[in-house]
Design a protein around this motif. Structure first.
Motif, PDB file in Angstrom:
ATOM      1  N   VAL A   1       0.774  -1.134   0.012  1.00 18.34           N
ATOM      2  CA  VAL A   1       0.076  -0.007   0.182  1.00 18.34           C
ATOM      3  C   VAL A   1       0.818   1.221   0.051  1.00 18.34           C
ATOM      4  O   VAL A   1       0.672   2.221  -0.986  1.00 18.34           O
ATOM      5  CB  VAL A   1      -0.930  -0.065   1.357  1.00 18.34           C
ATOM      6  N   LEU A   2       1.918   1.342   0.747  1.00 18.36           N
ATOM      7  CA  LEU A   2       2.914   2.418   1.037  1.00 18.36           C
ATOM      8  C   LEU A   2       3.618   2.685  -0.250  1.00 18.36           C
ATOM      9  O   LEU A   2       3.631   3.786  -0.709  1.00 18.36           O
ATOM     10  CB  LEU A   2       3.588   2.124   2.138  1.00 18.36           C
ATOM     11  N   SER A   3       3.802   1.387  -0.941  1.00 20.49           N
ATOM     12  CA  SER A   3       4.681   1.755  -2.249  1.00 20.49           C
ATOM     13  C   SER A   3       3.820   2.293  -3.181  1.00 20.49           C
ATOM     14  O   SER A   3       4.318   3.583  -3.943  1.00 20.49           O
ATOM     15  CB  SER A   3       5.123   0.409  -2.724  1.00 20.49           C
ATOM     16  N   PHE A   4       2.688   2.190  -3.565  1.00 24.75           N
ATOM     17  CA  PHE A   4       1.820   2.812  -4.254  1.00 24.75           C
ATOM     18  C   PHE A   4       1.556   4.035  -3.921  1.00 24.75           C
ATOM     19  O   PHE A   4       1.426   5.244  -4.693  1.00 24.75           O
ATOM     20  CB  PHE A   4       0.275   1.738  -4.545  1.00 24.75           C
ATOM     21  N   VAL A   5       1.083   4.362  -2.596  1.00 23.63           N
ATOM     22  CA  VAL A   5       1.030   5.498  -2.216  1.00 23.63           C
ATOM     23  C   VAL A   5       2.033   6.745  -2.470  1.00 23.63           C
ATOM     24  O   VAL A   5       1.947   7.568  -2.850  1.00 23.63           O
ATOM     25  CB  VAL A   5       0.403   5.775  -0.780  1.00 23.63           C
ATOM     26  N   MET A   6       3.263   6.242  -2.210  1.00 22.68           N
ATOM     27  CA  MET A   6       4.455   6.937  -2.322  1.00 22.68           C
ATOM     28  C   MET A   6       4.428   7.063  -3.929  1.00 22.68           C
ATOM     29  O   MET A   6       4.959   8.311  -4.194  1.00 22.68           O
ATOM     30  CB  MET A   6       5.698   6.260  -1.725  1.00 22.68           C
ATOM     31  N   LEU A   7       4.625   6.222  -4.733  1.00 23.37           N
ATOM     32  CA  LEU A   7       4.474   6.371  -6.117  1.00 23.37           C
ATOM     33  C   LEU A   7       3.735   7.442  -6.736  1.00 23.37           C
ATOM     34  O   LEU A   7       4.182   8.493  -7.244  1.00 23.37           O
ATOM     35  CB  LEU A   7       4.397   5.203  -6.928  1.00 23.37           C
ATOM     36  N   GLY A   8       2.610   7.607  -5.979  1.00 28.54           N
ATOM     37  CA  GLY A   8       1.506   8.263  -6.384  1.00 28.54           C
ATOM     38  C   GLY A   8       2.098  10.037  -5.978  1.00 28.54           C
ATOM     39  O   GLY A   8       1.808  10.750  -6.887  1.00 28.54           O
ATOM     40  N   GLU A   9       2.439   9.924  -4.804  1.00 29.93           N
ATOM     41  CA  GLU A   9       2.873  11.334  -4.326  1.00 29.93           C
ATOM     42  C   GLU A   9       4.081  11.538  -5.315  1.00 29.93           C
ATOM     43  O   GLU A   9       4.022  13.202  -5.669  1.00 29.93           O
ATOM     44  CB  GLU A   9       3.376  10.872  -2.640  1.00 29.93           C
ATOM     45  N   ALA A  10       4.941  10.870  -5.473  1.00 32.10           N
ATOM     46  CA  ALA A  10       6.213  11.427  -6.294  1.00 32.10           C
ATOM     47  C   ALA A  10       5.533  11.645  -7.759  1.00 32.10           C
ATOM     48  O   ALA A  10       6.232  12.490  -8.293  1.00 32.10           O
ATOM     49  CB  ALA A  10       6.930  10.262  -6.413  1.00 32.10           C
ATOM     50  N   VAL A  11       4.733  10.888  -8.469  1.00 29.02           N
ATOM     51  CA  VAL A  11       4.208  11.242  -9.391  1.00 29.02           C
ATOM     52  C   VAL A  11       3.491  12.650  -9.408  1.00 29.02           C
ATOM     53  O   VAL A  11       3.890  13.597 -10.321  1.00 29.02           O
ATOM     54  CB  VAL A  11       3.279  10.199 -10.115  1.00 29.02           C
ATOM     55  N   ARG A  12       2.842  12.940  -8.519  1.00 27.10           N
ATOM     56  CA  ARG A  12       2.183  14.246  -8.397  1.00 27.10           C
ATOM     57  C   ARG A  12       3.117  15.222  -8.152  1.00 27.10           C
ATOM     58  O   ARG A  12       2.882  16.325  -8.804  1.00 27.10           O
ATOM     59  CB  ARG A  12       1.374  14.212  -7.018  1.00 27.10           C
ATOM     60  N   GLU A  13       4.145  15.070  -7.252  1.00 20.85           N
ATOM     61  CA  GLU A  13       5.046  16.216  -7.357  1.00 20.85           C
ATOM     62  C   GLU A  13       5.826  16.493  -8.830  1.00 20.85           C
ATOM     63  O   GLU A  13       5.922  17.560  -9.011  1.00 20.85           O
ATOM     64  CB  GLU A  13       6.146  15.851  -6.458  1.00 20.85           C
ATOM     65  N   ALA A  14       5.977  15.446  -9.528  1.00 19.45           N
ATOM     66  CA  ALA A  14       6.678  15.679 -10.800  1.00 19.45           C
ATOM     67  C   ALA A  14       5.835  16.446 -11.575  1.00 19.45           C
ATOM     68  O   ALA A  14       6.243  16.940 -12.445  1.00 19.45           O
ATOM     69  CB  ALA A  14       7.218  14.331 -11.149  1.00 19.45           C
ATOM     70  N   LEU A  15       4.500  16.098 -11.673  1.00 13.40           N
ATOM     71  CA  LEU A  15       3.624  16.401 -12.646  1.00 13.40           C
ATOM     72  C   LEU A  15       3.171  17.894 -12.340  1.00 13.40           C
ATOM     73  O   LEU A  15       2.715  18.669 -13.116  1.00 13.40           O
ATOM     74  CB  LEU A  15       2.374  15.659 -12.827  1.00 13.40           C
TER      75      LEU A  15
END
Lengths: 342, 338, 327
Positions: free
Chosen positions: C308-322
């Protein structure tokens, strides 16, 4: 880059009796893609009761200079790397945030291009003006209100009393810009910086606002820095003009001299490229090319790739801003030739 | 005599002002364009000037058939364009193209320059066979003064002036007869503005284009236009050749507008008289009765509130003007308006 | 025409205008050296460049890759049997021969955790895709058509949005998958996926609708219409690419929360059931023995939390990048 010598800056750093001086200012923006040298040694000054127009296109650094003076530069990415901004001879860049805050509004005030975003939409216009009197002058609620209405009246807002409790969106563009002027003049500043105050307005309204600004400036003997790209507006109101290009002042002159005999090829190019109302011209004479990328300013004179007069020396040596006579300076290797030709 | 390529007759465009979300109630109309007629001749440039809210951008949208007119007609070579649909409308689109104001928002940021300029060919595949499209795009880039090798770049890698050139190349791709330019240079810097204006002139000479050139900058309009129409609050108040409007304006609004334009010459500072208009433009939801300019006009009489002045040639003038008291006036010399 | 913000200063391309305008001569732009290296890249390209520099992205991406491989080829990780056990090994503690020990039925916990990844990941990914497709489509229709279509769709979405997630899932699943029903593994998975989708699409629809509304009025859409582009082309070529970013971010985060949701439903006994292996089932079975054999609960929970954490963190990273503002 070589140091600049310019009118007004004697370089000694001691008080010179000037109201506001910018001296050798350098600002860079450090971004992910690299460092953009936005201001590369800007020196200008403004005295009480005079209007200095800072003329330049987008990216010339004219607004960033103003933001640095006001202390509202976004840091990061913007960093001041050299220079001073002296108000009454004291360097504001060395002051504490508290001292600077005290100067803002009372010493130096600013009006912005976009009055809709500069006013807070959830408070009434009157309240926003009155608030300054209450916080900075410690006035009572009713006194502050009375003063605010006076201010609205001074900027010729009809029915000032009724308009006091209107919200910014209930004002038209021109009225909003008047309210902004009232707000910035509320604390009687000695210097007013107007950043493209009429760019967003229609011509008939623009004329009203420029009139108003001129009138208030004469009345209060303020120093005014008018930042604009509009050569027409400048010709109407300025006393002196500083032309900026790629973060430097390339020419400074009295308004009449500048239009009659520009001493820098960039100024000349600008004057040639505006369509004139009083004649239907043929093809406009343009300045070829684009302004430089500020991360990669060409060596030598920043204008040399676009300059019709460019010589090999222009690619090698940065031309210093040299005096050409009374109150007149140009940063071109061939300024003398330019002024002295017929 | 050249033919009329576009004729606009009594064009009206009202937008309803509604309240409520599900059950909408119309509480009024924004009268953006309210009875406008003019014609555009082949190969000429018609300038349309006016301040914000005068309806000039709505006019552009109706001319482009992006909005249906509330009443009136837009005739392209005698054919009412608002009645067209399907294939006929698509064919018409090839003939009338648009250049927009803001070079930063008018190009899809996710498409390369090649895709952007090639899009017209994809929408109208009959214009150019697939194989030749890339070369056509390169030709167009070259034509508007951009490097054809930049075909794979994205809009954000270009400056404002260059983007406006991309927009012009896109409009030019289908070889239209008419280009509607909606404030094409007002977002550009002075030196870049001149480059784009020269480009527009060059293209007109090369392809025999007709322009409807909409702008608020009177100097720019004069520079490019053969004829000029002045708009105020949804109506045309004066139409004439560039010379008639700028040298011999007869409508008080035109006179005020011209006098307010800052002249880039400090020596005329003292001699110039600006007619200072009072107040703001009234709301287009409830425009004044009679002449719409009367609330700000120094000549207004009772008749102005009762009768709508028609746009027609009046005594002492050589071109149509919508003022009961139209007369010439030396703009520079006198100044009595308050 | 005021001075641009940093962003626009930076985006000024290093290209110089090649020739004097009006001359019409062929152009050979004198590009500065660094411009030649610059490959064309879009906003997604920018985002990717940004992502590559974030350790958070690499960590979460590594974990996610690991879980996906685990789901696809569990036999790569374990040779154990996840389904059959020997009761003699019931609740044997972790040891070197069985790293995670054995459960009540004597089944290898390590093998079960590995095999359990498949159900969790498949359910989460499929429901995410379905939710994005359905919610996204509804959002586009509502935003683009506007008017009464928008009003009706939005109200329907509001109704579904109003249902509490767990309660809604219990109602749906007990109806179709209550005790006594005899559904196969894939039917149950389908039902779980469906109920997750039905209860989650309104959020995606709202996201999509608001970005379509904002983008619809953009000048480049008007420009495309002026060229004669049809509705399909405008939606596919112009609207969708410009509205996708927030959806992408939300989708990534949603995978994480769906993994958790699947486990919750299995734990409640209304989702997947034994003999199917899933983390939720394992947690559910382990709860009775939490005092005596806490490791039975620990290992599946740990995997669940990390996934769960991995996906949430990935989402966070993608959000920051976008998000260009955060750059």
């Amino acid at each position: 880059m070589s140091e600049q010598s310019a009118p007004g800056a004697d370089g000694s750093g001691r008080p010179s009796g000037r109201l506001l001086e910018v001296d050798g200012l350098r600002v860079e923006f450090r971004t992910r893609d690299g460092v953009a040298k936005v201001i590369n040694g800007v020196t200008y000054h403004v005295d009480a009761g005079e209007t200095l127009a800072v003329l330049g296109e987008s990216g010339s650094g004219k607004s960033v200079t103003a933001q640095t003076i006001m202390g509202i530069l976004d840091t990061p990415p913007g960093f001041v790397t050299a220079g001073q901004v002296r108000f009454h001879g004291k360097d504001m860049l060395k002051m504490s945030p508290e001292q600077r805050r005290r100067i803002r509004g009372e010493g130096i005030a600013m009006i912005f291009q976009d009055s809709l975003s500069a006013l807070n939409p959830v408070f009434t216009v009157g309240f926003q003006i009155a608030e300054q009197f209450r916080i900075r002058r410690g006035m009572s609620r009713s006194d502050a209100k009375k003063r605010a209405i006076e201010m609205l009246d001074q900027v010729k807002i009809p029915n000032a009393k009724g308009r006091y409790s209107n919200y910014p969106h209930q004002f038209s563009g021109g009225m909003r810009q008047r309210a902004m002027i009232a707000m910035s003049l509320a604390l009687d500043p000695e210097v007013l910086i107007a950043d493209e105050p009429t760019t967003a307005l229609d011509v008939t309204v623009q004329a009203q606002i420029m009139d108003l600004l001129g009138e208030l400036q004469r009345e209060r003997q303020m120093g005014m820095i008018l930042i604009t790209h509009d050569l027409g507006v400048v010709a109407d109101v300025a006393d002196r003009i500083a032309v900026m290009y790629a973060g430097r002042i390339v020419e400074e002159a009295d308004v009449y001299d500048l239009y009659a005999k520009p001493a820098h090829p960039y100024t000349l190019g600008l004057l040639n490229s505006i369509p004139r109302m009083d004649e239907k011209g043929q093809e406009l004479r343009t300045i070829k090319g684009l302004p430089p990328n500020l991360m990669n300013i060409p060596p030598g004179c920043a204008f040399n790739p676009r300059c019709p007069m460019a010589q090999p020396v222009c690619r090698e040596k940065v031309p210093p801003l040299l005096q050409l006579g009374r109150g007149r300076a140009s940063a071109c290797h061939f300024a003398e030739e330019l002024v002295n030709r017929d | 005599m050249t033919e009329n390529i576009i004729e606009v007759r009594d064009l009206v465009k009202h937008y309803p002002v509604t309240r409520g979300v599900v059950f909408k109630k119309t509480i009024g109309h924004v009268k953006a364009v309210d009875g406008v007629s003019f014609e555009l001749k082949a190969g000429e440039t018609l300038g349309v000037v006016g301040e914000s809210g005068c309806g000039k951008s709505t006019l552009a949208r109706v001319l482009m058939n992006l909005e249906k007119p509330t009443a009136g007609q837009v005739l392209y070579k005698g054919q009412d364009i608002s009645k067209l649909s399907g294939g006929a409308l698509r064919r018409l689109r090839r003939q009338i193209q648009l250049v927009m104001q803001d070079p930063y928002t008018s190009l899809n940021p996710r498409m390369t320059v090649g895709d952007l300029i090639g899009e017209p060919f994809e929408i109208h595949p009959e214009v150019a066979p697939k194989r030749s499209r890339r070369d056509k795009v390169k030709e167009l880039l070259d034509l508007v003064g951009l490097n054809p090798e930049h075909i794979n770049r994205y809009p954000h890698q270009f400056s404002g002036g260059q983007r406006q050139r991309i927009g012009i190349a896109r409009a030019l791709a289908l070889r239209p007869e008419v280009i509607v330019c909606d404030e094409p240079v007002s977002a550009l810097d002075v030196s870049i503005q001149a480059q784009v204006m020269n480009l527009l002139e060059k293209l007109q000479a090369e392809f025999g284009l007709s322009y409807v050139f909409i702008a608020h900058d009177l100097s720019v309009v004069r520079h490019l236009s053969d004829r000029v129409a002045v708009m105020y609050l949804g109506k045309m108040v004066e139409v004439g050749t560039e010379d008639e409007i700028y040298e011999r304006p007869t409508h008080p609004y035109t006179q005020a507008l011209l006098s307010a334009v800052p002249v880039p010459d400090p020596t005329v500072r003292e001699s110039k008289a600006i007619i200072r208009l009072q107040g703001d433009v009234p709301s287009p939801v409830s425009p004044p009765s009679g002449c719409r300019f009367r609330t700000r006009c120094w000549k207004a009489q009772d008749v102005c509130a009762q009768e709508v002045p028609l746009l027609q040639i009046r005594r002492g003038s050589d071109h149509p003007s919508a003022c009961h008291f139209a007369e010439k006036r030396e703009i520079v010399a006198t100044h009595e308006a308050a | 025409m005021s001075d641009p913000s940093t962003a626009s200063i930076v985006s000024t391309p290093p290209a110089t205008m090649p020739t004097e305008a009006g001359s019409g001569a062929p152009t050979n732009a004198g590009l500065p050296e660094n411009a030649k290296k610059q490959k064309p890249r879009g906003l997604l390209g920018d985002a990717w460049r940004d992502l590559r520099r974030k350790p958070l992205f690499w960590i979460s991406a590594t974990f996610i890759l690991l879980f996906v491989v685990m789901a696809a080829f569990p036999s790569l990780f374990t040779s154990g049997d996840a389904v059959n056990g020997a009761l003699g090994r019931s609740r044997v503690e972790p040891s070197s021969s069985a790293w995670f020990g054995y459960d009540v039925q004597g089944r290898d916990v390590y093998a079960r955790v590995i095999y359990g990844a498949r159900a969790s990941i498949v359910v989460a990914l499929l429901s995410t895709i379905l939710t994005l497709l359905f919610g996204g489509a509804m959002g586009i229709i509502a935003g683009y058509r506007g008017g009464w279509v928008d009003a009706v769709l939005s109200r329907i979405a509001d109704i579904f949005f109003g249902l509490p997630f767990v309660l809604g899932a219990i109602v749906i699943l007990t109806t179709f998958n209550g005790s006594g029903t005899d559904n196969g593994e894939w039917t149950i998975m389908g039902l779980v996926i469906l109920s997750l989708t039905v209860l989650s699409w309104p959020v995606v629809m709202r996201l999509m609708r608001s970005s379509v509304l904002a983008t619809k009025e953009a000048d480049y859409i008007v420009a495309a219409r002026a060229l004669g582009a049809g509705t399909g082309r405008i939606i596919l070529k112009h609207l969708l690419p410009n509205c996708l970013a927030p959806l992408l971010v939300y989708g990534t985060i949603m995978v994480g929360s769906f993994i958790g949701a699947e486990a919750t439903l299995s734990f409640l006994g209304i989702g997947l059931k034994s003999p199917v292996v899933s983390w939720g089932i394992m947690i559910s079975e382990a709860q009775n023995y939490i005092r005596v054999s806490p490791f039975l609960l620990f290992f599946p929970s740990a995997f669940l939390v990390i996934a769960v954490l991995s996906f949430v963190m990935l989402g966070e990273a993608v959000r920051e990048a976008l998000d260009p503002k955060l750059r």
